[in-house]
Motif scaffolding. Structure first.
Motif, short mmCIF file in Angstrom:
data_model
loop_
_atom_site.label_atom_id
_atom_site.label_comp_id
_atom_site.label_asym_id
_atom_site.label_seq_id
_atom_site.Cartn_x
_atom_site.Cartn_y
_atom_site.Cartn_z
N TRP A 72 10.36 -8.95 36.48
CA TRP A 72 11.73 -9.47 36.48
C TRP A 72 12.71 -8.37 36.06
N ALA A 73 12.33 -7.58 35.06
CA ALA A 73 13.21 -6.52 34.58
C ALA A 73 13.49 -5.50 35.67
N THR A 74 12.48 -5.15 36.47
CA THR A 74 12.69 -4.16 37.53
C THR A 74 13.62 -4.70 38.60
N GLU A 75 13.71 -6.02 38.71
CA GLU A 75 14.60 -6.64 39.71
C GLU A 75 16.01 -6.86 39.17
N HIS A 76 16.22 -6.60 37.87
CA HIS A 76 17.53 -6.83 37.25
C HIS A 76 17.97 -5.62 36.43
N LEU A 77 17.66 -4.43 36.93
CA LEU A 77 17.97 -3.22 36.18
C LEU A 77 19.47 -3.01 36.00
N ALA A 78 20.26 -3.55 36.92
CA ALA A 78 21.72 -3.37 36.81
C ALA A 78 22.32 -4.16 35.67
N GLU A 79 21.57 -5.11 35.14
CA GLU A 79 22.08 -5.97 34.08
C GLU A 79 21.82 -5.36 32.70
N PRO A 80 22.59 -5.78 31.69
CA PRO A 80 22.33 -5.29 30.33
C PRO A 80 21.06 -5.92 29.77
N LEU A 81 19.99 -5.16 29.72
CA LEU A 81 18.69 -5.66 29.27
C LEU A 81 18.41 -5.15 27.86
N THR A 82 17.98 -6.04 27.01
CA THR A 82 17.64 -5.68 25.64
C THR A 82 16.21 -6.10 25.35
N VAL A 83 15.64 -5.52 24.31
CA VAL A 83 14.29 -5.89 23.91
C VAL A 83 14.26 -7.37 23.51
N ASP A 84 15.28 -7.84 22.82
CA ASP A 84 15.31 -9.25 22.41
C ASP A 84 15.31 -10.16 23.62
N LEU A 85 16.10 -9.80 24.65
CA LEU A 85 16.17 -10.63 25.86
C LEU A 85 14.82 -10.67 26.55
N LEU A 86 14.19 -9.53 26.72
CA LEU A 86 12.89 -9.49 27.40
C LEU A 86 11.82 -10.19 26.58
N ALA A 87 11.89 -10.04 25.27
CA ALA A 87 10.91 -10.72 24.41
C ALA A 87 11.04 -12.24 24.54
N ARG A 88 12.27 -12.73 24.60
CA ARG A 88 12.46 -14.17 24.77
C ARG A 88 11.88 -14.65 26.09
N ARG A 89 12.09 -13.88 27.16
CA ARG A 89 11.54 -14.27 28.46
C ARG A 89 10.01 -14.26 28.44
N ALA A 90 9.43 -13.38 27.64
CA ALA A 90 7.98 -13.31 27.52
C ALA A 90 7.44 -14.30 26.49
N ARG A 91 8.37 -15.00 25.82
CA ARG A 91 8.00 -15.97 24.77
C ARG A 91 7.20 -15.29 23.67
N LEU A 92 7.70 -14.12 23.28
CA LEU A 92 7.10 -13.35 22.20
C LEU A 92 8.20 -12.95 21.23
N SER A 93 7.81 -12.66 20.00
CA SER A 93 8.79 -12.09 19.07
C SER A 93 9.09 -10.67 19.51
N PRO A 94 10.27 -10.14 19.19
CA PRO A 94 10.59 -8.76 19.55
C PRO A 94 9.54 -7.77 19.06
N ARG A 95 9.04 -8.00 17.85
CA ARG A 95 8.05 -7.08 17.29
C ARG A 95 6.75 -7.11 18.09
N THR A 96 6.30 -8.34 18.44
CA THR A 96 5.07 -8.47 19.21
C THR A 96 5.26 -7.92 20.62
N PHE A 97 6.43 -8.17 21.22
CA PHE A 97 6.71 -7.67 22.55
C PHE A 97 6.68 -6.14 22.56
N HIS A 98 7.31 -5.53 21.56
CA HIS A 98 7.32 -4.07 21.45
C HIS A 98 5.89 -3.54 21.38
N ARG A 99 5.06 -4.17 20.57
CA ARG A 99 3.67 -3.71 20.42
C ARG A 99 2.89 -3.88 21.72
N ARG A 100 3.08 -5.01 22.41
CA ARG A 100 2.34 -5.27 23.64
C ARG A 100 2.73 -4.28 24.74
N VAL A 101 4.02 -3.98 24.85
CA VAL A 101 4.45 -3.01 25.86
C VAL A 101 3.88 -1.63 25.53
#
Length: 330
Positions: A226-255
């Protein structure tokens, strides 16, 4: 018409034949450079297999002797027999001579995995940064102290000499060569057909906990797509973590585990790759490309693009439209 002659040195173990690991990198190079893709590029590569025929679990037929390396635009050494690495045997002198002759004739020299031992034996890595599979970089450094061995990266690009780690890192380097020769658009489409990431930077960590890219049923797979399809938008770690249903800290570690880099660096790599494609395939001004990729202003695009690619967007567009492989007047 050919996009360039790619000659692959086949170096079977004369005692046991060609091993499975040696065939793996050989097959990768053959798959990338030996299968014409007329819908992606008008001219594809001309492939030569040079050296002795290999036998073992599978047989390998060659159409040239090692003398066929001379005159090629690109020479690839996929690997050398295990005995060269593990038992300290010398690289066959006929291969060393052929590699030196090919380099002297102007060929771009490439090694995949333990093929670096052959380039090093030929003196082609002295004073250069190089890599191999992390299990073998210690032997490479000890045997060839003049080589600047980097055991952490996927591949190195020293211009006329390139080296890769083993296994799938060899595919990363082969796609990098296609990107250099035929552009990011062609490399991206080829990667999609091979079902691999379009671009992993050479400096990405070689040894990571989960090197396989996230699958579609993984919580990261859909959100990264989804992120690669919306690169023109303001993307943040918090936003992506919410979409992945993970905490920002867990999302950071998983990536970090899955991609070998941080979420923000991963986003930057995707945006730069998109900018490369737009520079090659459109006449959009730099300001609009900044908007389309999420890199913002033209100044911001130039800063990040130049740092990642090594040239400015304008110079990149000039160099890659049209583009072709290293040539000596063919």
């Amino acid at each position: 018409m050919s996009a360039g002659v790619v000659a692959i040195a086949v170096v079977p173990d004369r005692r046991t034949g060609t091993s499975m690991w040696e065939l793996y990198e050989l097959a990768i190079a053959c798959a990338v450079f030996g299968n014409p893709q007329p819908d992606l590029a008008d001219a594809w590569y001309e492939l030569r297999l040079c050296g002795e025929a290999g036998t073992g679990v599978f047989s390998v037929r060659t159409d040239h002797g090692l003398e066929g390396l001379v005159g090629a635009d690109t020479v690839i050494v996929p690997s050398v027999p295990d005995a060269v690495v593990e038992d300290g045997e010398d690289v066959p002198p006929e291969l060393v001579d052929a590699l030196r002759a090919a380099a002297a004739s102007g060929a771009r020299m490439v090694s995949l995995c333990t093929g670096a031992f052959a380039l090093a034996a030929a003196g082609l890595l002295d004073g250069r940064r190089a890599t191999a599979h992390w299990q073998h970089t210690g032997q490479l450094a000890a045997r060839h102290p003049g080589v600047l061995v980097d055991d952490s990266v996927l591949y190195t690009d020293e211009g006329t000499v390139l080296t890769s780690a083993g296994a799938t890192a060899a595919l990363d380097l082969c796609l990098h060569l296609v990107r250099k020769d035929l552009g990011a658009g062609v490399a991206g489409q080829l990667a999609r057909r091979l079902v691999v990431p379009a671009h992993r930077a050479g400096g990405q960590a070689q040894f990571i906990e989960a090197p396989v890219p996230p699958s579609d049923d993984d919580s990261l797979g859909p959100v990264l797509q989804w992120a690669t399809e919306h690169l023109a938008e303001p993307l943040t770690v918090d936003l992506l973590a919410r979409r992945a249903r993970l905490s920002p800290r867990t999302f950071h570690r998983r990536v970090q585990e899955a991609c070998g880099t941080t979420p923000l660096q991963w986003l930057l790599q995707q945006r730069v790759a998109r900018a490369q494609t737009l520079l090659e395939s459109t006449d959009l001004p730099v300001e609009q490309i900044g908007d389309h990729t999420g890199l913002g202003t033209a100044a911001n695009l130039r800063r990040h693009f130049t740092r990642a690619v090594g040239v400015s967007p304008t110079d990149y567009r000039r160099s890659f439209r049209p583009s072709g492989p290293p040539s000596r007047g063919r």
